[in-house]
Motif scaffolding. Structure first.
Motif, PDB file in Angstrom:
ATOM      1  N   LEU A  80     -40.329 -74.406  37.599  1.00 57.94           N
ATOM      2  CA  LEU A  80     -38.871 -74.369  37.657  1.00 57.94           C
ATOM      3  C   LEU A  80     -38.258 -74.522  36.276  1.00 57.94           C
ATOM      4  O   LEU A  80     -37.179 -74.001  36.003  1.00 57.94           O
ATOM      5  CB  LEU A  80     -38.357 -75.502  38.553  1.00 57.94           C
ATOM      6  N   ALA A  81     -38.935 -75.242  35.404  1.00 54.69           N
ATOM      7  CA  ALA A  81     -38.346 -75.486  34.088  1.00 54.69           C
ATOM      8  C   ALA A  81     -38.444 -74.271  33.198  1.00 54.69           C
ATOM      9  O   ALA A  81     -37.760 -74.192  32.183  1.00 54.69           O
ATOM     10  CB  ALA A  81     -39.049 -76.662  33.422  1.00 54.69           C
ATOM     11  N   LYS A  82     -39.309 -73.330  33.587  1.00 56.27           N
ATOM     12  CA  LYS A  82     -39.493 -72.187  32.705  1.00 56.27           C
ATOM     13  C   LYS A  82     -38.559 -71.046  33.036  1.00 56.27           C
ATOM     14  O   LYS A  82     -38.572 -70.019  32.353  1.00 56.27           O
ATOM     15  CB  LYS A  82     -40.946 -71.705  32.798  1.00 56.27           C
ATOM     16  N   GLU A  83     -37.736 -71.211  34.083  1.00 54.57           N
ATOM     17  CA  GLU A  83     -36.796 -70.139  34.400  1.00 54.57           C
ATOM     18  C   GLU A  83     -35.703 -70.110  33.356  1.00 54.57           C
ATOM     19  O   GLU A  83     -35.243 -71.148  32.904  1.00 54.57           O
ATOM     20  CB  GLU A  83     -36.160 -70.383  35.773  1.00 54.57           C
ATOM     21  N   PRO A  84     -35.237 -68.919  32.989  1.00 50.42           N
ATOM     22  CA  PRO A  84     -34.189 -68.861  31.974  1.00 50.42           C
ATOM     23  C   PRO A  84     -32.849 -69.325  32.535  1.00 50.42           C
ATOM     24  O   PRO A  84     -32.595 -69.245  33.726  1.00 50.42           O
ATOM     25  CB  PRO A  84     -34.139 -67.381  31.592  1.00 50.42           C
ATOM     26  N   LEU A  85     -32.024 -69.815  31.655  1.00 55.47           N
ATOM     27  CA  LEU A  85     -30.703 -70.313  32.050  1.00 55.47           C
ATOM     28  C   LEU A  85     -29.680 -69.632  31.160  1.00 55.47           C
ATOM     29  O   LEU A  85     -29.820 -69.628  29.943  1.00 55.47           O
ATOM     30  CB  LEU A  85     -30.661 -71.834  31.859  1.00 55.47           C
ATOM     31  N   PRO A  91     -27.365 -76.801  34.260  1.00 57.20           N
ATOM     32  CA  PRO A  91     -28.495 -77.124  35.126  1.00 57.20           C
ATOM     33  C   PRO A  91     -28.044 -78.018  36.275  1.00 57.20           C
ATOM     34  O   PRO A  91     -26.928 -78.536  36.289  1.00 57.20           O
ATOM     35  CB  PRO A  91     -29.446 -77.872  34.197  1.00 57.20           C
ATOM     36  N   ALA A 126     -36.758 -79.933  34.978  1.00 55.77           N
ATOM     37  CA  ALA A 126     -35.488 -79.627  34.320  1.00 55.77           C
ATOM     38  C   ALA A 126     -34.306 -79.882  35.241  1.00 55.77           C
ATOM     39  O   ALA A 126     -33.427 -79.035  35.405  1.00 55.77           O
ATOM     40  CB  ALA A 126     -35.462 -78.184  33.809  1.00 55.77           C
ATOM     41  N   VAL A 127     -34.287 -81.063  35.872  1.00 55.13           N
ATOM     42  CA  VAL A 127     -33.145 -81.484  36.678  1.00 55.13           C
ATOM     43  C   VAL A 127     -32.444 -82.576  35.889  1.00 55.13           C
ATOM     44  O   VAL A 127     -33.063 -83.578  35.524  1.00 55.13           O
ATOM     45  CB  VAL A 127     -33.629 -82.020  38.039  1.00 55.13           C
ATOM     46  N   ASP A 128     -31.174 -82.389  35.615  1.00 49.04           N
ATOM     47  CA  ASP A 128     -30.442 -83.372  34.833  1.00 49.04           C
ATOM     48  C   ASP A 128     -30.026 -84.531  35.725  1.00 49.04           C
ATOM     49  O   ASP A 128     -29.806 -84.357  36.913  1.00 49.04           O
ATOM     50  CB  ASP A 128     -29.216 -82.712  34.205  1.00 49.04           C
ATOM     51  N   TYR A 129     -29.909 -85.724  35.176  1.00 43.45           N
ATOM     52  CA  TYR A 129     -29.619 -86.900  36.005  1.00 43.45           C
ATOM     53  C   TYR A 129     -28.599 -87.756  35.278  1.00 43.45           C
ATOM     54  O   TYR A 129     -28.529 -87.753  34.052  1.00 43.45           O
ATOM     55  CB  TYR A 129     -30.886 -87.710  36.262  1.00 43.45           C
TER      56      TYR A 129
ATOM     57  N   GLU B  52     -39.040 -65.557  26.113  1.00 35.21           N
ATOM     58  CA  GLU B  52     -37.926 -64.625  26.281  1.00 35.21           C
ATOM     59  C   GLU B  52     -36.758 -65.092  25.445  1.00 35.21           C
ATOM     60  O   GLU B  52     -36.779 -66.172  24.884  1.00 35.21           O
ATOM     61  CB  GLU B  52     -37.523 -64.509  27.749  1.00 35.21           C
ATOM     62  N   ASP B  54     -33.608 -65.897  26.339  1.00 35.68           N
ATOM     63  CA  ASP B  54     -32.759 -66.967  26.849  1.00 35.68           C
ATOM     64  C   ASP B  54     -33.471 -68.305  26.766  1.00 35.68           C
ATOM     65  O   ASP B  54     -34.689 -68.380  26.804  1.00 35.68           O
ATOM     66  CB  ASP B  54     -32.414 -66.723  28.323  1.00 35.68           C
ATOM     67  N   LEU B  55     -32.669 -69.361  26.722  1.00 32.90           N
ATOM     68  CA  LEU B  55     -33.229 -70.703  26.863  1.00 32.90           C
ATOM     69  C   LEU B  55     -33.624 -70.912  28.308  1.00 32.90           C
ATOM     70  O   LEU B  55     -32.916 -70.484  29.199  1.00 32.90           O
ATOM     71  CB  LEU B  55     -32.172 -71.752  26.524  1.00 32.90           C
ATOM     72  N   ASN B  56     -34.747 -71.585  28.535  1.00 32.25           N
ATOM     73  CA  ASN B  56     -35.037 -71.894  29.930  1.00 32.25           C
ATOM     74  C   ASN B  56     -34.489 -73.280  30.277  1.00 32.25           C
ATOM     75  O   ASN B  56     -33.937 -73.968  29.420  1.00 32.25           O
ATOM     76  CB  ASN B  56     -36.531 -71.779  30.241  1.00 32.25           C
ATOM     77  N   LYS B  57     -34.599 -73.606  31.564  1.00 35.90           N
ATOM     78  CA  LYS B  57     -33.877 -74.787  32.062  1.00 35.90           C
ATOM     79  C   LYS B  57     -34.350 -76.049  31.371  1.00 35.90           C
ATOM     80  O   LYS B  57     -33.552 -76.939  31.053  1.00 35.90           O
ATOM     81  CB  LYS B  57     -34.091 -74.922  33.563  1.00 35.90           C
ATOM     82  N   GLY B  58     -35.674 -76.152  31.175  1.00 33.97           N
ATOM     83  CA  GLY B  58     -36.167 -77.368  30.543  1.00 33.97           C
ATOM     84  C   GLY B  58     -35.570 -77.562  29.170  1.00 33.97           C
ATOM     85  O   GLY B  58     -35.121 -78.652  28.809  1.00 33.97           O
ATOM     86  N   SER B  60     -32.762 -76.284  28.085  1.00 33.01           N
ATOM     87  CA  SER B  60     -31.319 -76.557  28.175  1.00 33.01           C
ATOM     88  C   SER B  60     -31.066 -78.023  28.439  1.00 33.01           C
ATOM     89  O   SER B  60     -30.254 -78.659  27.759  1.00 33.01           O
ATOM     90  CB  SER B  60     -30.708 -75.763  29.327  1.00 33.01           C
ATOM     91  N   VAL B  61     -31.765 -78.565  29.444  1.00 30.71           N
ATOM     92  CA  VAL B  61     -31.547 -79.981  29.780  1.00 30.71           C
ATOM     93  C   VAL B  61     -31.902 -80.849  28.586  1.00 30.71           C
ATOM     94  O   VAL B  61     -31.187 -81.789  28.232  1.00 30.71           O
ATOM     95  CB  VAL B  61     -32.382 -80.360  31.010  1.00 30.71           C
ATOM     96  N   ASP B  64     -29.178 -80.656  26.038  1.00 31.11           N
ATOM     97  CA  ASP B  64     -28.004 -81.429  26.468  1.00 31.11           C
ATOM     98  C   ASP B  64     -28.176 -82.901  26.149  1.00 31.11           C
ATOM     99  O   ASP B  64     -27.310 -83.544  25.540  1.00 31.11           O
ATOM    100  CB  ASP B  64     -27.807 -81.282  27.980  1.00 31.11           C
ATOM    101  N   ARG B  65     -29.316 -83.426  26.584  1.00 28.59           N
ATOM    102  CA  ARG B  65     -29.522 -84.858  26.395  1.00 28.59           C
ATOM    103  C   ARG B  65     -29.692 -85.201  24.929  1.00 28.59           C
ATOM    104  O   ARG B  65     -29.260 -86.252  24.470  1.00 28.59           O
ATOM    105  CB  ARG B  65     -30.739 -85.313  27.186  1.00 28.59           C
TER     106      ARG B  65
END
Lengths: 479, 88
Positions: A80-85, A91, A126-129, B52, B54-58, B60-61, B64-65
């Protein structure tokens, strides 16, 4: 070499040793060592070594298992963390509530549990808390009730939604913010947090949505308490309040009632009804009949061991952290996989015997019994008698301090040398101190009322369809 | 950030230069902080292997932090230095 072998053929043990001996004879090893037989260490040494080795081995095994379990769950959610955003997307964000465990001075224990056992899986996925802790008992309930009342006020149009000081171009609207909250989730660590959360929820949706300043209300109440009365003849003493939000005190004679309030409130009789003059028209202030859906809850079991009697439990926990890791990781995994089920509220139709039973041991059935055994560990936790004792000692010592402060302020006697160097608290400071202490005591009592064992989890019929809980992920879930 | 409050109409004369100086200093400070954030959080959060664009979710989070923590620490350090400077 062969002659040596022939000589020592009848003694086979010496044949092997002679091989070693032949190789190492001239290396400087003492010759007596070649003739020794290997033997076990003594009985005492054996006992010591086996005990030490087993303890250390169990510890090492436990920590390796912890690491393995964590790595296992992390690998399951890593994809899940490797999906692009996208650059403007945000997030998923969950809110974590952790209340203060009753009796524990450290209010952070629930959140420490979260940080150590649940957070790593969130980070891997990659879930923000956002972590919110309750510093004192009952703090979390108050905070949630206040948030709900603010939300009600915004919805009713009385209060404008909060404006950020710097409006950005793609600032999310209120609906978008709420939608994001709903998709996120709420994590409640421990049964005490669940109780405080539900109590705050019920209060927020049932009480009037008027903005209430608890300190001010308590100050009004304390002022009419008569503790700061003059002990001798009635002397009206209008003292000037220097900026402190406290009313001054004078002798409460029926004819003269000079009580100065900083707020525009009608004084006179110390009745609480005057303080609830809300500015909200009555038709808006009724509690709504339906409550909005709440973000899905994640219930994380948590037990905090404190006190001397629970030291064996603490030792057990030290050597068996893998169970906590597994529980935390599973909870995090179920939140990430987002398999929800409705909150299993207790049956509304109960027989008389069931009511009796439930009152005895606090069982309510369904999700209300979440982590019920944890409550039996409230041993040595807060008891109301502690506050009573503290109150008694404080109020017994108060008149003396008050007399000193007043005498010094009025100049009836000169300060002694010690009082010069360490000035005793003035009356204003004494009032402020009393307010602080009373707030703390009352807060603790109220919080204990919410959390104590036997007290059921608060529930309201309106919540029936609005609450969901994260459940165990099914076997056919991907990952 | 206080630099948004500036940039109002300025009277002609010597005061103008002072304001410009202050504005330049503020811009320098802000861009310095920004560069530090970018380099620090990039080295911590973004892996050197680019799969790729784009930034991936990990990531990005993490970013942010990282930025939030950086600002908090920056603020705290600034406060401490102010109080140290005020008391000294």
């Amino acid at each position: 070499m062969s002659s040596q072998n022939v000589d020592s053929a009848p003694k086979p043990s010496q044949v092997q040793k002679s091989g070693v001996r032949a190789a190492f004879e001239y290396t400087g090893i003492p010759p007596s060592w070649f003739d020794k037989r290997p033997k076990l260490p003594s009985r005492n040494w054996l006992i010591f070594l086996s005990v030490t080795t087993s303890i250390v081995a169990y510890y090492v095994y436990d920590r390796r298992e912890c690491r393995r379990i964590r790595a296992d769950y992390s690998s399951r959610v890593e994809h899940l963390a490797k999906e692009p955003l996208g650059t403007t997307d945000l997030p998923r964000k969950v809110t974590v509530y952790g209340a203060k465990w009753p009796g524990d001075e450290d209010h952070d224990k629930s959140l420490k549990f979260f940080r150590k056992y649940v957070k790593p899986i969130f980070v891997a996925a990659a879930v923000d808390y956002e972590m919110i802790s309750g510093r004192r008992s009952g703090d979390l309930a108050n905070r949630i009730a206040d948030e709900i009342k603010t939300r009600r006020r915004i919805d009713a149009g009385i209060e404008p939604p909060s404006q950020s000081p710097m409006p950005l171009p793609n600032q999310p609207t209120l609906e978008q913010k709420r939608k994001r909250e709903l998709e996120g989730g709420i994590v409640l660590v421990g049964r005490h947090t669940l109780k405080e959360f539900m109590s705050g929820l019920k209060r927020g949706w049932t009480e009037s949505m008027d903005r209430v300043d608890r300190e001010d209300m308590l100050a009004q109440e304390l002022a009419s308490d008569g503790r700061f009365d003059e002990p001798e003849e009635p002397v009206i003493d209008p003292e000037v309040v220097d900026g402190e939000p406290l009313p001054t005190r004078s002798r409460l004679l029926p004819s003269q009632n000079v009580v100065l309030f900083p707020l525009q409130m009608s004084s006179s009789s110390p009745s609480k009804s005057t303080q609830y003059t809300s500015n909200i028209p009555a038709h808006l202030d009724t509690p709504p009949s339906t409550t909005p859906t709440l973000p899905t809850l994640l219930l994380v079991p948590f037990t905090n061991h404190i006190g001397f009697r629970q030291v064996p439990n603490m030792l057990w926990g030290f050597f068996n952290e893998r169970h906590k890791v597994r529980a935390g990781s599973e909870a995090a995994y179920s939140l990430i996989m987002s398999h929800v089920r409705p909150f299993a509220a207790a049956n509304t139709i109960v027989t008389a015997s069931e009511i009796q039973e439930s009152q005895l041991d606090g069982r309510q059935g369904g999700d209300f019994d979440f982590d019920l055994p944890a409550e039996s560990y409230y041993d040595g936790a807060y008891t109301p008698s502690e506050t009573e004792k503290a109150r008694k000692t404080y109020y017994d010592a108060l008149p003396a301090k008050l007399a000193t402060a007043r005498a010094l302020a009025r100049g009836t006697r000169a300060p002694t040398k010690e009082e010069d160097s360490h000035p005793p608290p003035t009356e204003v400071e004494l009032r402020a101190e009393r307010l602080k202490k009373e707030m703390r005591w009352r807060g603790d009592e109220a919080g204990w009322e919410i959390v104590k064992p036997g007290q059921p989890v608060q529930w309201d019929e309106r919540f029936v369809d609005t609450l969901q809980v994260f459940d165990e992920p099914r076997a056919d879930d991907v990952g | 950030m206080s630099f948004l409050g500036r940039g109002g109409p300025s009277p002609a004369g010597g005061v103008n230069h002072e304001r410009i100086e202050m504005a330049i200093n503020e811009i320098d400070m802000v861009s310095d902080v920004f560069n530090r954030i970018v380099s620090s959080c990039h080295s911590k959060c973004i892996s050197p292997r680019y799969a790729e664009g784009d930034l991936n979710k990990g990531e990005s989070v993490c970013i942010d932090r990282c930025v939030a923590k950086f600002f908090e620490v920056n603020k705290k350090v600034g406060e401490k230095m102010q109080s140290a400077g005020a008391s000294a």
